[in-house]
Design a protein around this motif. Structure first.
Motif, PDB file in Angstrom:
ATOM      1  N   MET A  88       0.854  -1.097  -0.029  1.00 55.55           N
ATOM      2  CA  MET A  88      -0.064   0.127   0.041  1.00 55.55           C
ATOM      3  C   MET A  88       1.097   1.234   0.027  1.00 55.55           C
ATOM      4  N   ASP A  89       0.822   1.981  -1.109  1.00 55.44           N
ATOM      5  CA  ASP A  89       1.563   3.261  -1.133  1.00 55.44           C
ATOM      6  C   ASP A  89       1.141   4.277  -0.282  1.00 55.44           C
ATOM      7  N   GLU A  90       0.041   4.572  -0.082  1.00 58.38           N
ATOM      8  CA  GLU A  90      -0.396   5.787   0.400  1.00 58.38           C
ATOM      9  C   GLU A  90      -1.454   5.177   1.518  1.00 58.38           C
ATOM     10  N   PRO A  91      -1.445   5.717   2.753  1.00 63.47           N
ATOM     11  CA  PRO A  91      -2.494   5.334   3.917  1.00 63.47           C
ATOM     12  C   PRO A  91      -3.821   5.498   3.616  1.00 63.47           C
ATOM     13  N   LEU A  92      -4.596   4.467   3.950  1.00 62.36           N
ATOM     14  CA  LEU A  92      -6.078   4.818   3.874  1.00 62.36           C
ATOM     15  C   LEU A  92      -6.767   5.947   4.556  1.00 62.36           C
ATOM     16  N   ARG A  93      -7.455   6.736   4.105  1.00 60.12           N
ATOM     17  CA  ARG A  93      -8.112   7.851   4.645  1.00 60.12           C
ATOM     18  C   ARG A  93      -9.401   7.048   5.617  1.00 60.12           C
ATOM     19  N   LEU A  94      -9.282   7.304   7.055  1.00 59.37           N
ATOM     20  CA  LEU A  94     -10.193   6.599   7.749  1.00 59.37           C
ATOM     21  C   LEU A  94     -10.891   7.896   8.632  1.00 59.37           C
ATOM     22  N   GLU A  95     -12.087   7.878   8.512  1.00 55.23           N
ATOM     23  CA  GLU A  95     -12.888   8.862   9.194  1.00 55.23           C
ATOM     24  C   GLU A  95     -13.524   8.101  10.245  1.00 55.23           C
ATOM     25  N   VAL A  96     -13.412   8.546  11.670  1.00 51.82           N
ATOM     26  CA  VAL A  96     -14.137   7.927  12.519  1.00 51.82           C
ATOM     27  C   VAL A  96     -15.354   9.038  13.008  1.00 51.82           C
ATOM     28  N   ILE A  97     -16.190   8.535  13.040  1.00 52.06           N
ATOM     29  CA  ILE A  97     -17.544   9.179  13.247  1.00 52.06           C
ATOM     30  C   ILE A  97     -18.062   9.122  14.565  1.00 52.06           C
ATOM     31  N   VAL A  98     -18.102  10.287  15.423  1.00 46.52           N
ATOM     32  CA  VAL A  98     -18.660  10.026  16.649  1.00 46.52           C
ATOM     33  C   VAL A  98     -20.103  10.518  16.822  1.00 46.52           C
ATOM     34  N   ALA A  99     -20.895   9.659  17.005  1.00 48.15           N
ATOM     35  CA  ALA A  99     -22.248   9.851  16.834  1.00 48.15           C
ATOM     36  C   ALA A  99     -23.211  10.489  17.871  1.00 48.15           C
ATOM     37  N   SER A 100     -23.021  10.204  18.916  1.00 50.22           N
ATOM     38  CA  SER A 100     -23.813  10.845  20.044  1.00 50.22           C
ATOM     39  C   SER A 100     -23.529  12.477  20.122  1.00 50.22           C
ATOM     40  N   THR A 101     -24.868  13.107  20.392  1.00 48.22           N
ATOM     41  CA  THR A 101     -24.763  14.544  20.248  1.00 48.22           C
ATOM     42  C   THR A 101     -25.385  14.793  21.627  1.00 48.22           C
ATOM     43  N   ARG A 102     -25.853  14.233  22.245  1.00 46.76           N
ATOM     44  CA  ARG A 102     -26.624  14.527  23.827  1.00 46.76           C
ATOM     45  C   ARG A 102     -25.550  15.091  24.567  1.00 46.76           C
ATOM     46  N   PRO A 103     -26.271  16.116  25.635  1.00 42.44           N
ATOM     47  CA  PRO A 103     -25.357  16.554  26.691  1.00 42.44           C
ATOM     48  C   PRO A 103     -24.870  15.703  27.617  1.00 42.44           C
ATOM     49  N   GLY A 161      -9.248  10.812  10.471  1.00 40.49           N
ATOM     50  CA  GLY A 161      -9.985  12.185  10.759  1.00 40.49           C
ATOM     51  C   GLY A 161     -11.185  11.753  11.518  1.00 40.49           C
ATOM     52  N   VAL A 162     -11.586  12.908  12.299  1.00 38.77           N
ATOM     53  CA  VAL A 162     -12.706  12.944  13.075  1.00 38.77           C
ATOM     54  C   VAL A 162     -13.682  13.713  12.846  1.00 38.77           C
ATOM     55  N   LEU A 163     -15.030  13.007  12.352  1.00 39.61           N
ATOM     56  CA  LEU A 163     -16.179  13.807  12.445  1.00 39.61           C
ATOM     57  C   LEU A 163     -17.277  13.784  13.462  1.00 39.61           C
ATOM     58  N   ASP A 164     -17.022  14.476  14.280  1.00 42.80           N
ATOM     59  CA  ASP A 164     -17.798  14.542  15.628  1.00 42.80           C
ATOM     60  C   ASP A 164     -19.215  15.144  15.209  1.00 42.80           C
ATOM     61  N   LEU A 165     -20.342  14.434  15.127  1.00 37.10           N
ATOM     62  CA  LEU A 165     -21.791  14.928  14.687  1.00 37.10           C
ATOM     63  C   LEU A 165     -21.943  16.000  15.801  1.00 37.10           C
ATOM     64  N   ILE A 166     -21.481  16.405  16.814  1.00 34.26           N
ATOM     65  CA  ILE A 166     -21.614  17.514  17.503  1.00 34.26           C
ATOM     66  C   ILE A 166     -21.354  18.622  16.959  1.00 34.26           C
ATOM     67  N   ASP A 167     -20.280  18.724  16.034  1.00 32.07           N
ATOM     68  CA  ASP A 167     -19.581  19.811  15.520  1.00 32.07           C
ATOM     69  C   ASP A 167     -20.087  19.838  13.991  1.00 32.07           C
ATOM     70  N   HIS A 168     -20.607  18.716  13.678  1.00 30.59           N
ATOM     71  CA  HIS A 168     -21.113  18.704  12.047  1.00 30.59           C
ATOM     72  C   HIS A 168     -22.821  18.161  12.116  1.00 30.59           C
ATOM     73  N   PRO A 169     -23.575  19.049  12.687  1.00 32.74           N
ATOM     74  CA  PRO A 169     -24.808  18.836  12.737  1.00 32.74           C
ATOM     75  C   PRO A 169     -25.473  18.777  11.249  1.00 32.74           C
ATOM     76  N   VAL A 173     -18.491   5.486  16.273  1.00 36.74           N
ATOM     77  CA  VAL A 173     -18.568   5.259  17.648  1.00 36.74           C
ATOM     78  C   VAL A 173     -20.000   5.676  18.040  1.00 36.74           C
ATOM     79  N   THR A 174     -20.880   4.707  18.399  1.00 37.33           N
ATOM     80  CA  THR A 174     -22.073   4.898  18.703  1.00 37.33           C
ATOM     81  C   THR A 174     -22.776   4.430  20.024  1.00 37.33           C
ATOM     82  N   SER A 175     -23.504   5.293  20.674  1.00 34.49           N
ATOM     83  CA  SER A 175     -24.282   4.705  21.779  1.00 34.49           C
ATOM     84  C   SER A 175     -25.674   4.071  21.354  1.00 34.49           C
TER      85      SER A 175
END
Length: 180
Positions: free
Chosen positions: A1-16, A40-48, A75-77
């Motif tokens: 593998m020449d170039e790393p795989l782009r892995l996005e970690v999605i953090v699903a919970s947005t509850r207080p 990369g991290v896609l925290d859904l609290i920051d990306h509604p 990553v989900t509850s």
């Protein structure tokens, strides 16, 4: 593998008061020494995402980021035997950007450890033409008994990452010929 795989970690919970950052940080900590992934991290609290599925600049930027990814981990509850509405809105906000890409799940919750949410998600991601890797990680009673050194969780995480790397590599090569 020449170039790393782009892995996005999605953090699903947005509850207080959510527990998601604790579980996400545990997972992300294992990726620091994995040269096969660019993370990369896609925290859904920051990306509604709008629940009415309208096109906005935020949705366009989210979809662009998804399109650049080779693999995903959610990553989900578990809420009421299901996954968070924020995650459903995120999944429905894109279509082609998800296709022919692998996805893994790290779940947490009560007695089931979020596994009921993961089983529902496997159905949804199949409809999006994604490949759900077999291995997943779950934490039962996470708020009370979260153990970052739990051998079964660490082992499941490592197996899931190996599966994601394999599927991500294979699908990155095959994706340009996706029969759509």
């Amino acid at each position: 593998m020449d170039e790393p795989l782009r892995l996005e970690v999605i953090v699903a919970s947005t509850r207080p008061g959510r527990f998601a950052p604790v579980v996400a940080d545990w997972f992300l900590g294992a990726l620091a020494d994995r040269p096969e992934f660019e993370v990369g991290v896609l925290d859904l609290i920051d990306h509604p995402m709008p629940t009415e599925l309208t096109e906005t600049p935020q949705v366009a930027a989210f979809r662009e980021r998804l399109g650049a990814a080779d693999a995903f981990v959610v990553v989900t509850s578990e809420y009421n035997h299901g996954y968070p509405a924020s995650l459903k809105a995120a999944l429905d906000s894109a279509k082609h950007e998800w296709r022919a890409k692998p996805i893994g799940f790290v779940s947490y919750g009560g007695l089931s450890g979020g596994l009921r949410a993961v089983e529902q998600l496997r159905q949804v991601v199949a409809e999006l033409h994604m490949v759900s890797v077999r291995e997943s990680v779950s934490f039962a009673q996470a708020k009370r008994h979260f153990d970052p050194t739990d051998g079964a969780a660490v082992d499941a995480r490592e197996r899931m990452l190996r599966q994601l790397a394999w599927w991500g590599t294979v699908l990155r090569v095959a994706r340009p010929t996706y029969p759509g």
